[in-house]
Write an enzyme that holds these catalytic residues in place. Structure first.
Site, mmCIF file in Angstrom:
data_model
loop_
_atom_site.group_PDB
_atom_site.id
_atom_site.type_symbol
_atom_site.label_atom_id
_atom_site.label_comp_id
_atom_site.label_asym_id
_atom_site.label_seq_id
_atom_site.Cartn_x
_atom_site.Cartn_y
_atom_site.Cartn_z
ATOM 1 C CD GLU A 1 29.616 40.822 40.822
ATOM 2 O OE1 GLU A 1 28.834 41.679 41.248
ATOM 3 O OE2 GLU A 1 29.243 39.668 40.496
ATOM 4 N N GLY B 1 45.178 29.243 34.021
ATOM 5 C CA GLY B 1 44.878 30.023 35.234
ATOM 6 C C GLY B 1 43.448 29.885 35.718
ATOM 7 C CB THR C 1 45.738 33.963 37.889
ATOM 8 O OG1 THR C 1 46.590 32.837 37.793
ATOM 9 C CG2 THR C 1 44.884 34.090 36.638
ATOM 10 C CB VAL C 2 42.829 37.213 40.447
ATOM 11 C CG1 VAL C 2 41.743 38.265 40.432
ATOM 12 C CG2 VAL C 2 42.246 35.839 40.112
ATOM 13 C CB ALA D 1 36.092 55.497 40.607
ATOM 14 C CD GLU E 1 39.843 28.033 43.076
ATOM 15 O OE1 GLU E 1 40.283 28.583 44.090
ATOM 16 O OE2 GLU E 1 39.370 28.686 42.126
ATOM 17 N NE ARG F 1 53.237 31.392 47.985
ATOM 18 C CZ ARG F 1 52.415 30.476 47.531
ATOM 19 N NH1 ARG F 1 51.936 29.579 48.356
ATOM 20 N NH2 ARG F 1 52.054 30.430 46.259
ATOM 21 C CE LYS G 1 33.532 29.816 41.657
ATOM 22 N NZ LYS G 1 34.018 29.189 40.422
ATOM 23 N N GLY H 1 33.310 34.474 38.294
ATOM 24 C CA GLY H 1 34.361 35.323 37.723
ATOM 25 C C GLY H 1 33.867 36.680 37.248
#
Ligand code: NDP
Ligand code: HSE
Length: 430
Positions: A131, A189, A14-15, A34, A192, A46, A207, A136
Site C-alpha cells: 500500500e 524525507g 524515514t519510513v 488486527a 528518494e 546498514r 507508481k 504514500g
C-alpha cells in the site's frame, strides 16, 4: 487471543522509523483491529551504530537483511530499504519463497519485478502487500483493488510524486529556485535516495505502472511509460500558466482506451477548476474513473515518515488478519499483456513556450510552422524579456496530436530566431 504477528524489519530510515513510532504509539488499537499483537522480532540496516532515536536493544540485530526471512521468530518481513534490485529484491524472493508474508513500500522493485513476486506469492500462498508504494499514506491500492473492484476502469491519473509537487508548489507560492526547494524536500524525507528519480519523473512512472495494472487488469509495463520530469519547468512557465488559468503539476496518466495501454508522466497544465490543481505541497492525489462508480478522487500525504508508515502498518494489520488475496487484484496469469497505444497519436491541447529574438517576422515564422503541421492556435501571448535577452512567446494550441505539435516544435527549434530549447507541456482537459 491469537499468537502475535512477528516482524523482521529491514531498513530503519524515514519510513522504518515511522513504523516503530506507529507500532509503539497505537499498540492497543492496532492489536484490537488486527485481532492479535504485532511485534518486532528482528531488525536490519546498514549501520548498526547510527543513532536513530529508537531503542533497538529490544530486538535482534541482523547484519545481513537477507537473513531475516529464515528466522523462526519472523512471520512477516517488512522491506524498507529501497532499490529495484539488490538486497531488497533478494529479500523479497527469499521471504515469499518460504511462504512468509512480505510488506514493502518499494515501488521501484514492484514496477520492475512485481509480476514475478506476485506469482511467487501466489504459488506459496503468501501475502504480498505494498500500500505504501503508491501515493504514500493514501489507501489507493486498496481503493482500486477492493473498493472499485466491481468497475471497469478506463482511466487513472494523478499527482504521484510528493517531491515534485512540493517543489512546484513552493516555486509558485514563494518564487524560490528549483535547487533551494529540492534541498528542503530531501531534509523532510520526501525524496528518494537518488532524487533524480523524483525530479525526472521515474518515481511517478513506477507508481503509475503499478496503478495501471491494478486499474486495467494488465501486466505491469514500466518500460512503456513515456516519462518527462520537471527539470525544464521554468518559473516563467509557472507565471504564464497562471496567467492563462492553469497550474503546473507533474501528472501521471494511464488510459486503456480501445484496449490499448497509454501511460505518460509529464508536467501538465491543470485548469484551476480541476481538483488536481489544488493538491499542493507533498500531497498526492489519484483520480480513477469507473463505469458504475463514476469519478473517484483520493488525496492525502504522498510521502514522509508518518503517512508512509501508516500505509505499511495498515498492510501489517491485513497480514495479521490473514488477508492474502492476489497482489494485483487478480492472479498474474489473468492479467492481460495489453498492446500499447501510439503516444504520437494522443490528442490534446498543448502549451508551448519559446524564447525568440524580438524582430519583425518571427511570430509569422512560428505560426507558419504550426500551420504547416496542421496545428491551430487557441491563444498566443508575447510577454516580457527573458534572461537570454529574447522575448517569451507562449501559445496554447487547439486539440492536436502530439506528432503534429512535435513536428511544428522541431521546425521552430531549428530556427535561428529561437533561443534555447522550446518547452511543450500537455494540458489536462478532463
Ligand atoms: P531511507 O534512505 O531513509 O532508509 C533506508 C534504510 O535502508 C536505511 O535505514 C538504511 O540503513 C537501510 N539500508 C540500506 N541498504 C541496506 C542493506 N543493504 N541492508 C539493510 N538495510 C539497508 O529510505 P526511506 O525510508 O525514505 O525509503 C524506504 C523505502 O520506502 C524505499 O523503497 C522508498 O522508495 C519507499 N518510500 C519512501 C517514502 C518516503 O516518503 N520516504 C514514501 C513512499 C515509499 P542505514 O540507516 O544504516 O543507512
Ligand atoms: N520520493 C517519493 C515522493 C516518496 O516524493 O513522492 C513517496 O513515494
Amino acid at each position: 487471543m491469537a499468537a502475535p504477528l512477528r516482524i523482521g524489519l529491514a531498513g530503519l530510515g524515514t519510513v522504518g522509523g515511522g513504523v516503530f513510532k506507529i507500532l509503539d504509539t497505537n499498540v492497543e488499537l492496532i492489536e484490537r483491529r488486527a485481532g492479535r499483537a504485532i511485534t518486532v522480532s528482528a531488525v536490519s540496516a546498514r549501520d548498526r551504530h547510527r543513532e536513530r532515536g529508537i531503542d533497538l536493544g529490544r530486538f535482534a540485530w541482523v547484519d545481513d537483511a537477507g537473513a531475516l526471512a529464515a528466522r523462526d521468530d519472523v512471520d512477516v518481513v517488512v522491506e524498507l530499504i529501497g532499490g529495484a534490485d539488490g538486497p531488497a529484491l533478494a529479500l523479497a524472493r527469499s521471504t515469499l519463497d518460504r511462504g512468509k508474508a512480505f510488506v514493502t513500500a518499494n515501488k521501484a522493485m514492484l514496477a520492475h519485478h512485481g509480476l514475478e513476486l506476485a506469482e511467487l506469492a501466489e504459488q506459496r500462498s503468501a501475502a504480498l502487500k505494498y500500500e505504501a508504494a503508491v501515493a504514500g499514506g493514501i489507501p489507493v491500492i486498496k481503493g482500486l483493488r477492493e473498493g472499485a473492484a466491481a468497475n471497469q476502469l478506463d482511466r487513472v491519473y494523478g499527482i504521484l510524486n510528493g517531491t515534485c509537487n512540493y517543489i512546484l508548489t513552493r516555486m509558485e507560492n514563494e518564487g524560490l529556485s528549483f535547487d533551494a526547494v529540492l534541498g528542503d524536500a530531501q531534509r523532510l524525507g520526501y525524496a528518494e535516495a537518488d532524487p533524480s528519480f523524483d525530479i525526472d519523473g521515474i518515481d511517478a512512472a513506477h507508481k503509475l505502472s503499478i496503478l495501471a495494472s491494478l486499474a486495467f487488469g494488465s501486466r505491469i509495463d514500466f518500460g512503456a511509460v513515456a516519462t518527462t520530469g520537471i527539470r525544464a519547468v521554468d518559473s516563467a512557465d509557472i507565471e504564464h500558466a497562471a496567467a492563462l488559468g492553469f497550474r503546473i503539476k507533474l501528472v501521471g496518466l494511464a488510459t486503456a482506451e480501445s484496449d490499448r495501454l497509454f501511460q505518460r508522466v509529464h508536467p501538465c497544465l491543470v485548469p484551476h477548476a480541476h481538483p488536481l490543481a489544488h493538491v499542493d505541497g507533498s500531497l498526492n492525489a489519484v483520480v480513477a474513473e469507473g463505469n458504475f462508480v463514476g469519478r473517484l478522487f483520493f488525496s492525502g500525504r504522498g510521502a514522509g515518515e508518518g503517512p508512509t508508515a501508516s500505509a505499511v502498518v495498515a498492510d501489517l494489520i491485513d497480514v495479521a488478519r490473514g488477508e492474502i488475496g492476489p497482489a494485483f487484484a487478480m492472479p498474474v496469469a489473468r492479467l492481460s499483456p495489453m498492446p500499447l497505444a501510439d503516444q504520437d497519436a494522443h490528442h490534446g491541447r498543448f502549451y508551448l513556450r519559446l524564447t525568440v529574438a524580438d524582430r519583425p517576422g518571427v511570430l509569422a515564422e512560428l505560426t507558419a510552422a504550426l500551420r504547416d503541421a496542421g496545428v491551430s492556435i487557441e491563444s498566443l501571448i508575447q510577454r516580457g524579456q527573458s534572461s537570454d535577452g529574447g522575448v517569451f512567446v507562449v501559445m496554447v494550441t487547439h486539440v492536436s496530436t502530439q506528432a503534429q505539435v512535435q513536428a511544428a516544435l522541431d521546425r521552430m527549434a531549428a530556427s535561428a530566431n529561437v533561443v534555447g530549447t522550446p518547452m511543450m507541456m500537455h494540458i489536462l482537459d478532463f
